[in-house]
Design an enzyme around this catalytic site. Structure first.
Site, mmCIF file in Angstrom:
data_model
loop_
_atom_site.group_PDB
_atom_site.id
_atom_site.type_symbol
_atom_site.label_atom_id
_atom_site.label_comp_id
_atom_site.label_asym_id
_atom_site.label_seq_id
_atom_site.Cartn_x
_atom_site.Cartn_y
_atom_site.Cartn_z
ATOM 1 N N ASP A 299 -15.509 -3.545 -0.639
ATOM 2 C CA ASP A 299 -15.021 -3.124 0.676
ATOM 3 C C ASP A 299 -16.220 -2.743 1.533
ATOM 4 O OD1 ASP A 299 -12.329 -3.213 -0.415
ATOM 5 O OD2 ASP A 299 -12.853 -1.336 -1.419
ATOM 6 N N ASP B 219 0.856 -1.180 0.000
ATOM 7 C CA ASP B 219 0.000 0.000 0.000
ATOM 8 C C ASP B 219 0.897 1.238 0.000
ATOM 9 O OD1 ASP B 219 -2.024 -1.804 0.184
ATOM 10 O OD2 ASP B 219 -2.793 -1.115 2.123
#
Length: 253
Positions: free
Chosen positions: A129, A8
């Site tokens: 998500d 990330d």
């Protein structure tokens, strides 16, 4: 089941967030390219890269780093975060990204998924998500009215073959993923499911394997040594441009 080490990127650095919160960030390295090389050395077969700045703003500020990652390693890379146009998707494909992961526009723009699938086929993955059962968008800060299974079925109708499922409340916690919801997705769709969020120990991965999921994204647990990549991969690799198995392939366990 394929293990996807996660990188990330935020402000050019390799980080992990706790439950998707930008004010709860841990920086693991200033050089995401170096981390990518280390994962490849440890026999990773594929990388999962997220542009966190892009996920929040819709603009991929880390495109040059992604470019360097793709060109510095030989294994396939799938990239998500801020991909909200056909042009951006094509830009990443042209850089050598093997698969793209979209989220926000899959929820907000009805025809976006169909157009991407027509253009890029099964190289398009959608990230589901969720927070409190609802699918979230815009860097996980906004909730929609969709529930995960409902949304997954819609995506399947639109030609999507693979999804990433993340329970945001589990992400970065290492307390285990949302097994119940992952199992529901597996039982109610024929999608390839990549589980994400909260995977913190070998037992989590072993349990996911019993569900027959396609893959698992592991981040914090790798960086903190709770899980060792070499314990889950065989001495083989997928080269950039080679085909990801359409269904679970135990030879990639």
């Amino acid at each position: 089941m394929i293990i996807f080490p996660a990188i990330d990127i935020r402000n050019g650095r390799c980080v992990r967030l706790y439950q998707g919160k930008f004010n709860r960030e841990t920086v693991y390295d200033d050089d995401p390219v170096l981390i990518a090389k280390r994962f490849e050395e440890n026999k990773a077969k594929v990388l999962h890269v997220v542009d966190l700045d892009g996920a929040f703003t819709g603009e991929q500020k880390n495109i040059e780093i992604i470019k360097k990652i793709v060109r510095s390693i030989n294994i396939p890379v799938q990239v998500g975060g801020g991909i909200r146009s056909i042009e951006r998707a094509k830009q990443l494909m042209d850089l050598g990204v093997y698969r793209i992961v979209i989220g926000t526009c899959a929820v907000k723009e009805n025809m976006f998924v169909e157009n991407l699938v027509k253009r890029f086929g099964d190289r398009v993955v959608v990230s589901i998500d969720t927070k409190a059962g609802c699918v979230c968008v815009n860097g996980w800060v906004e909730s929609s009215s969709f529930k995960s299974v409902e949304f997954a079925k819609l995506l399947e109708e639109k030609g999507i073959k693979t999804i990433v499922y993340t329970d945001i409340s589990k992400d970065g916690t290492m307390i285990g993923p949302n097994f119940e919801e992952i199992k529901k997705l597996k039982e109610n769709t024929s999608l390839n499911i990549i589980a994400s969020g909260g995977i913190g120990r070998k037992e989590d991965i072993d349990k996911l394997k019993t569900f027959g999921v396609y893959g698992a994204i592991v981040g914090k647990a790798l960086y903190e040594g709770k899980i060792k990549l070499e314990d889950f991969v065989k001495n083989i690799s997928l080269k950039r441009g080679e085909y990801f198995a359409d269904k679970e392939d135990n030879s990639l366990s």
